[in-house]
Design an enzyme around this catalytic site. Structure first.
Site, PDB file in Angstrom:
ATOM      1  CG  HIS A 459       0.113   5.264  -3.075  1.00 34.99           C
ATOM      2  ND1 HIS A 459       1.459   5.553  -3.135  1.00 34.99           N
ATOM      3  CD2 HIS A 459      -0.190   4.709  -4.292  1.00 34.99           C
ATOM      4  CE1 HIS A 459       1.946   5.192  -4.309  1.00 34.99           C
ATOM      5  NE2 HIS A 459       0.955   4.670  -5.030  1.00 34.99           N
ATOM      6  CD  GLU A 460      -3.456   3.169  -5.629  1.00 30.76           C
ATOM      7  OE1 GLU A 460      -3.727   3.687  -6.730  1.00 30.76           O
ATOM      8  OE2 GLU A 460      -2.426   2.485  -5.447  1.00 30.76           O
ATOM      9  CG  HIS A 463      -1.798   7.059  -8.523  1.00 31.72           C
ATOM     10  ND1 HIS A 463      -0.665   7.473  -9.192  1.00 31.72           N
ATOM     11  CD2 HIS A 463      -1.448   5.900  -7.878  1.00 31.72           C
ATOM     12  CE1 HIS A 463       0.320   6.609  -8.965  1.00 31.72           C
ATOM     13  NE2 HIS A 463      -0.128   5.661  -8.166  1.00 31.72           N
ATOM     14  CG  HIS A 466      -0.802  13.100 -11.476  1.00 26.91           C
ATOM     15  ND1 HIS A 466       0.262  12.254 -11.682  1.00 26.91           N
ATOM     16  CD2 HIS A 466      -0.516  14.210 -12.198  1.00 26.91           C
ATOM     17  CE1 HIS A 466       1.145  12.830 -12.485  1.00 26.91           C
ATOM     18  NE2 HIS A 466       0.697  14.015 -12.807  1.00 26.91           N
TER      19      HIS A 466
END
Length: 670
Positions: A459-460, A463, A466
């Protein structure tokens, strides 16, 4: 004193020179950085030249270079490696930064130049990104109060400083309370049910925290601690949950009421009926009605699903299942119904293997990225690892820093920060960091993850991607500078690769034997995925609805006692399930009282609508194909805030988002 912030870093990618940075450098850098930016802004606002896009908007984009350098480093350190000195600086500088922002956004001559450009925008010949930048600048000034009277502007300034001071106090109180509430036990027998390596890590944690000979379970940010699923001793489970949900009751209960009142008053001054209305007006949701409708739609099926799970737990346990029992008996159901044992899985999830052969492997397959560890480049802590990221053709892309272990100086949770924000205008390339809170193993032992921690790592890194992929001209749009209810979407999409068969087979190998996770264990793991979704959805929705209750208060409303307000809000929303505490209770809900998610915690489920729909799109289009990754990167991940987020989503999906995939995923279609 030579201050390393006073000039741009000469390290690759302008990586901050952490080896040179000392606490005493921060305050002088903040002060000079604010003074320099105010001088730059005043030169724009006071110019005798007619306003142009270049001499006004672009000039503002170029301003504040020193301030941005020190902010990026300081606020990462205040979260990841704090100290009494850092906390004192944060308490002093937070209200001053709020006042600094107001000095820019409430500058009437400056706003007049922006407004003149906006009114003439059709004739300026701007490209799409520049036009959007002008529009967003005008919106930012208006939302700050640029058109208010002098008296109302002054009250907004005062409120902003008071809120910043209170939010910093909330976070620092929680930091202290979380450490003080760590569960200390005297014997390994009390930790029966935990794996040997987890018990060894608790002993190591005890030594690190000054409890030699004892075992310490430090608390994660959220209510239900992961050890609750495994601890055999019911009283130890009760003590652990009580320590978790009791945080902040003394130190933060009055602060949260004060923050909610201040935010409601500010919203009213700015023309909104509540802080939630103010926030959502600038998000993809658009209206409070849209958010309320989504949350209300999910509550009944989630509660019904949780009730069915509770019946299964009661049947197996033979008695009443309390909040500190739920995770434990859920684990028993998984073992009984699906033959899944969380402890059985951990040996297959060794940190470095998950990172290199899971997270990085998926990024290579989908996006063509490769990673080289740079031991020659310093991190801000000895445990921080630095990786250089390359495109498929070998072109350098940026730096990724990984800070994976929990420590006394780090706040709980997991997050991503940008240390350098990329933009074409400033010629900067991305430097991003992921922080997790994995228990550090004893010396020489492997770091074995829970499956939840594996998901968090993916998940991280979503980020991080992104931020790494950001290809925008203007810093305003860089990386994760998108609406709050869109920012979690790319990270949630990246979680899909944790269980993608090709990826899982590549990293899920026994840390001692190298043997892959048995196929039948993988099958059982997938079969068990839906069990527990009722609990997880109720836990999340309770927190989201608490946030919503606090921030839909109108100006002048008196919430009263924080605990009583919380209980009434959950009851009114139909989400008060005694055996399932909210993921965050009010007094330790840092997301909404300290970290910028106020009236925005709904964004996780709002983003998951997009995420689940996108996962379905990947499956429909062949999964880990480079063409899929390139399309998602080109149309969405690289665009930051430079395009409307839902327009970017449509460019990938080919239509508006649908909620059905989310309902299917969470078992809410019955």
């Amino acid at each position: 004193m030579t201050n390393p912030f006073f000039s741009a870093s000469t390290l690759p990618y302008e990586l901050p020179p952490f080896a040179e940075i000392r606490e005493e450098h921060y305050l002088p850098a903040f002060e000079r950085g604010m003074a320099e930016q105010l001088a730059e802004v005043e030169a724009v606002a006071g110019s005798a030249e007619p306003a142009t896009f270049e001499n006004t908007v672009v000039a503002l984009e170029r301003s504040g270079a020193l301030l941005h350098r020190v902010e990026n480093v300081f606020f990462n350190q205040s979260s990841a490696d704090t100290s009494e000195g850092v906390q004192a600086i944060e308490a002093e500088i937070s209200p001053r930064l709020a006042a600094h922002g107001d000095a820019i956004l409430l500058n009437r001559p400056l706003f007049a130049r922006i407004e003149a450009l906006y009114q003439a925008r059709e004739g300026l010949g701007l490209d799409a990104e520049s036009l959007r930048l002008l529009e967003r600048y005008r919106t930012r000034f208006l939302r700050a109060g640029a058109q208010l009277t002098e008296a109302d502007q002054q009250r907004v300034r005062d409120l902003n400083q008071e809120i910043a001071t209170a939010a910093t106090a909330f976070e620092q109180n929680l930091f202290a309370d979380t450490r003080a509430a760590a569960l200390v036990v005297d014997s390994a027998e009390e930790l029966a049910g935990l794996s040997p390596d987890a018990i060894a890590a608790a002993a190591e944690n005890g030594r690190a925290l000054g409890h030699d000979g004892s075992y310490v379970l430090s608390l994660k940010n959220y209510s239900n601690q992961p050890e609750l699923a495994l601890l055999d001793h019911r009283e130890v489970r009760r003590r652990l949950l009580a320590a978790s949900v009791g945080r902040g009751l003394e130190s933060n209960r009055e602060l949260v009421v004060r923050i909610a009142r201040l935010r409601a008053e500010r919203a009213a001054l700015l023309g909104f009926e509540s802080h939630a209305a103010y926030e959502v007006a600038d998000q993809t949701a658009g209206t409070t009605e849209a958010v309320a409708e989504l949350l209300a739609r999910l509550v009944p099926p989630a509660v019904a699903n949780a009730a069915r799970e509770a019946e299964a737990l009661a049947e197996l346990s033979g008695g009443e299942v309390r909040a500190w029992d739920w995770a434990y008996w859920s684990e028993k159901v998984r073992r009984a119904e699906y033959d899944i044992d969380a402890a059985e899985m951990r040996p297959y999830f060794e940190l470095d293997r998950v990172l290199r052969d899971g997270v990085f492997f998926a990024a290579r397959k989908v996006y063509g990225l490769t990673f080289t560890e740079r031991t020659d480049l310093p991190g801000y802590h000895p445990e921080v690892r630095v990786f250089e990221v390359f495109e498929e053709d070998g072109t350098p892309l940026g730096l990724f820093l990984g800070d994976f272990f929990a420590r006394e100086s780090k706040r709980g949770g997991a997050w991503m920060n940008a240390l350098v924000q990329p933009s074409e205008l400033l010629g900067q390339r991305p430097v991003v960091v992921n922080n997790l809170n994995i228990a550090k193993p004893s010396s020489g032992e492997p770091a074995l993850l829970t499956f939840d921690e594996v998901h968090t790592l993916f998940h991280e890194f979503g980020h991080a991607l992104h931020g790494l992929f950001s290809r925008v001209r203007y810093p305003f749009f860089s990386g994760l500078r998108v609406p709050r209810d869109f920012v979690e979407y790319p990270s949630q999409v990246n979680e899909m690769w944790a269980v993608w068969p090709e990826v899982l087979a590549n990293y899920a190998r026994h840390h001692e034997t190298g043997e892959p996770m048995p196929a039948e264990l993988v099958e059982r793991m997938h079969a068990a995925e839906r069990f527990g979704q009722g609990f997880l959805t109720v836990e999340y929705l309770a927190a989201a609805l608490l946030d919503w209750a606090w921030h839909t208060l109108p100006a002048g409303a008196e919430p009263g006692d924080a605990e009583a307000f919380e209980a009434a809000a959950l009851e009114k929303a139909g989400i008060a399930v005694e055996a399932i505490p909210p993921r965050y209770r009010t007094t330790y809900f840092a997301h909404i009282f300290a970290w910028g998610y106020a009236a925005g915690y709904y964004s996780y489920i709002w983003s998951e609508v997009l995420d689940a729909d996108t996962v379905e799109w990947f499956r429909e289009n062949g999964g880990m194909r480079r063409e899929n990754g390139e399309l998602l990167r080109r149309e969405l991940l690289s665009r930051g805030g430079s395009v409307d987020p839902l327009t970017a989503f449509r460019a990938v999906r080919g239509r508006d988002p649908e909620i059905r995939p989310l309902l299917d995923r969470r078992g809410l279609t019955g």
